[in-house]
Motif scaffolding. Structure first.
Motif, PDB file in Angstrom:
ATOM      1  N   UNK A 148       4.581  -1.568 -16.996  1.00 59.91           N
ATOM      2  CA  UNK A 148       4.150  -2.832 -16.413  1.00 59.91           C
ATOM      3  C   UNK A 148       4.473  -2.893 -14.929  1.00 59.91           C
ATOM      4  N   UNK A 149       5.624  -2.372 -14.533  1.00 59.18           N
ATOM      5  CA  UNK A 149       5.986  -2.344 -13.122  1.00 59.18           C
ATOM      6  C   UNK A 149       5.006  -1.481 -12.335  1.00 59.18           C
ATOM      7  N   UNK A 150       4.599  -0.348 -12.901  1.00 54.01           N
ATOM      8  CA  UNK A 150       3.630   0.521 -12.219  1.00 54.01           C
ATOM      9  C   UNK A 150       2.266  -0.147 -12.112  1.00 54.01           C
ATOM     10  N   UNK A 151       1.861  -0.884 -13.151  1.00 56.40           N
ATOM     11  CA  UNK A 151       0.566  -1.579 -13.114  1.00 56.40           C
ATOM     12  C   UNK A 151       0.560  -2.624 -12.007  1.00 56.40           C
ATOM     13  N   UNK A 152       1.616  -3.408 -11.928  1.00 56.55           N
ATOM     14  CA  UNK A 152       1.673  -4.434 -10.892  1.00 56.55           C
ATOM     15  C   UNK A 152       1.831  -3.835  -9.496  1.00 56.55           C
ATOM     16  N   UNK A 153       2.293  -2.584  -9.422  1.00 51.97           N
ATOM     17  CA  UNK A 153       2.446  -1.914  -8.129  1.00 51.97           C
ATOM     18  C   UNK A 153       1.188  -1.183  -7.690  1.00 51.97           C
ATOM     19  N   UNK A 154       0.112  -1.235  -8.495  1.00 46.88           N
ATOM     20  CA  UNK A 154      -1.154  -0.674  -8.049  1.00 46.88           C
ATOM     21  C   UNK A 154      -1.812   0.318  -8.970  1.00 46.88           C
ATOM     22  N   UNK A 159       0.807  -1.214   0.000  1.00 46.73           N
ATOM     23  CA  UNK A 159       0.000   0.000   0.000  1.00 46.73           C
ATOM     24  C   UNK A 159       0.841   1.265   0.000  1.00 46.73           C
ATOM     25  N   UNK A 160       2.002   1.229   0.644  1.00 45.16           N
ATOM     26  CA  UNK A 160       2.830   2.429   0.710  1.00 45.16           C
ATOM     27  C   UNK A 160       3.503   2.760  -0.612  1.00 45.16           C
ATOM     28  N   UNK A 161       3.516   1.810  -1.572  1.00 43.52           N
ATOM     29  CA  UNK A 161       4.157   2.048  -2.864  1.00 43.52           C
ATOM     30  C   UNK A 161       3.166   2.410  -3.966  1.00 43.52           C
ATOM     31  N   UNK A 162       1.879   2.386  -3.672  1.00 40.76           N
ATOM     32  CA  UNK A 162       0.895   2.750  -4.694  1.00 40.76           C
ATOM     33  C   UNK A 162       1.053   4.211  -5.123  1.00 40.76           C
TER      34      UNK A 162
END
Length: 390
Positions: free
Chosen positions: A189-195, A84-87
């Motif tokens: 893709x990294x941003x999508x998987x990160x939320x 949650x803190x990385x969204x």
């Protein structure tokens, strides 16, 4: 008294009167110039980012827990849940990625960038350099001189793509099913998987964690069928034809666009580094293939060193930030209107990431951390003076 004792007793110890005053700590000292990391040989596997001993120790610990029937302790996002803190960080990275593409496309209308048609070398300046370091197929006939043409944004911002996974912990991509998955920039893709939620590329969000014993997944919430994709990637997130989408800025706006683009570049790099501390990204140890997820895909697309021994499969290992978001170093040109860079003075020239060089030539100030590698304090001698310098 021995000879050694005599010498030790006669040598005075000189102490500076300024010792302890206004001294910089070791990590605060900025060198005058630094060399870039050496290029890795292509006929050898890349070194592991994590020491091999630590990888083996972690594997032995997992195996020991598995033999005892104890579940592997997993924390988000390793257990399939979002950190949650990385969204907010993921959204900042995606917003900065959009600004970076737009700003770089605008600046390339103003700052001339050249690319070699025979190799991957690029140069930022009015004319291409005369350094003889071309490694193209016909470089021998040209005495390693480059064949310069107009560069595109993909030459400056190297596109590293990855397969989009609706469920990174789901079915593994096989060689026969590789065309069922879209390729998008690895940063996106990294941003999508990160939320980050993108309507065009949905991602599965778990409410229950994944359970594992050793390498075996014992509970993953079942296989969920992927929804049909809504269309192509949003144009703002893709570098394809970016120069045609964004018009050149006015002369007064160029310095501001350069500063904004350079800030976005640093923001993307910072965010990618922060996301990769928790989210797993794999890179091939032989080629430039990158996969965002807990384990790599099974597509047999590697054609690098000894790929026949691996049946074309990639040699997956943990990725580094430079593999996901490569800096693409270019020669720094102190005077864009001056003469071309020559091979004889190559050791006096510095280098910088291509995006930084474009922004600096467009009017942005040089960040402190890039000054040593750009060698701004080195005075480049004349051709006849270079032979007299040790």
């Amino acid at each position: 008294m021995g000879v050694g004792e005599f010498k030790m007793s006669r040598i005075p110890v000189l102490r500076s009167p300024y010792r302890g005053r206004n001294t910089l700590k070791k990590h605060e000292i900025i060198p005058q110039n630094t060399d870039l990391p050496p290029a890795l040989p292509k006929k050898k596997k890349k070194p592991y980012p994590v020491p091999l001993k630590k990888i083996q120790q972690a594997a032995r610990a997992d195996k020991k827990l598995a033999e005892m029937g104890i579940e592997k302790p997993l924390e988000p996002p390793k257990n399939g849940l979002l950190a949650q803190d990385l969204i907010p960080v993921a959204y900042q990275v995606l917003d900065s990625w959009k600004v970076l593409i737009k700003g770089l496309a605008q600046l390339m209308h103003v700052v001339p960038v050249h690319a070699c048609s025979e190799c991957s070398e690029i140069h930022v300046g009015l004319i291409g350099h005369d350094i003889q370091d071309c490694r193209g197929t016909t470089s021998g006939a040209r005495r390693s001189h480059h064949l310069w043409i107009k560069a595109s944004i993909n030459d400056v911002l190297i596109p590293i793509e990855s397969y989009h996974m609706f469920d990174p912990f789901g079915r593994r991509i096989k060689h026969e099913t590789r065309f069922n998955y879209d390729r998008i920039p690895a940063v996106v893709e990294l941003c999508i998987q990160a939320g980050v939620e993108l309507q065009e590329y949905p991602s599965r969000r778990r409410t229950e964690p994944i359970r594992m014993i050793g390498r075996k997944v014992i509970e993953m919430g079942g296989i969920v069928e992927e929804p049909p994709l809504c269309g192509s990637l949003v144009a703002e997130l893709d570098t394809h034809s970016a120069s045609g989408r964004f018009p050149p800025p006015s002369k007064e706006e160029v310095p501001a666009v350069a500063r904004e683009t350079l800030f976005a570049y640093e923001r993307v790099k910072w965010g990618v580094r922060k996301l990769m501390r928790k989210y797993t990204v794999k890179a091939c140890g032989y080629c430039s293939e990158v996969h965002v997820g807990p384990w790599g895909h099974n597509a047999k697309l590697c054609g690098e060193f000894k790929h026949q021994w691996r049946d074309g499969k990639h040699g997956w290992q943990d990725a580094t930030v430079d593999e996901v978001f490569p800096p693409n170093y270019v020669w720094h040109v102190e005077d864009p209107t001056g003469p071309a860079l020559t091979s004889g003075l190559k050791r006096f020239y510095g280098k910088a990431p291509a995006v930084v060089e474009v922004c600096v030539q467009a009017g942005a100030s040089v960040p402190e951390k890039y000054k040593p590698m750009m060698r701004l304090d080195i005075v480049v001698p004349e051709d006849e003076e270079a032979r007299l310098i040790a």
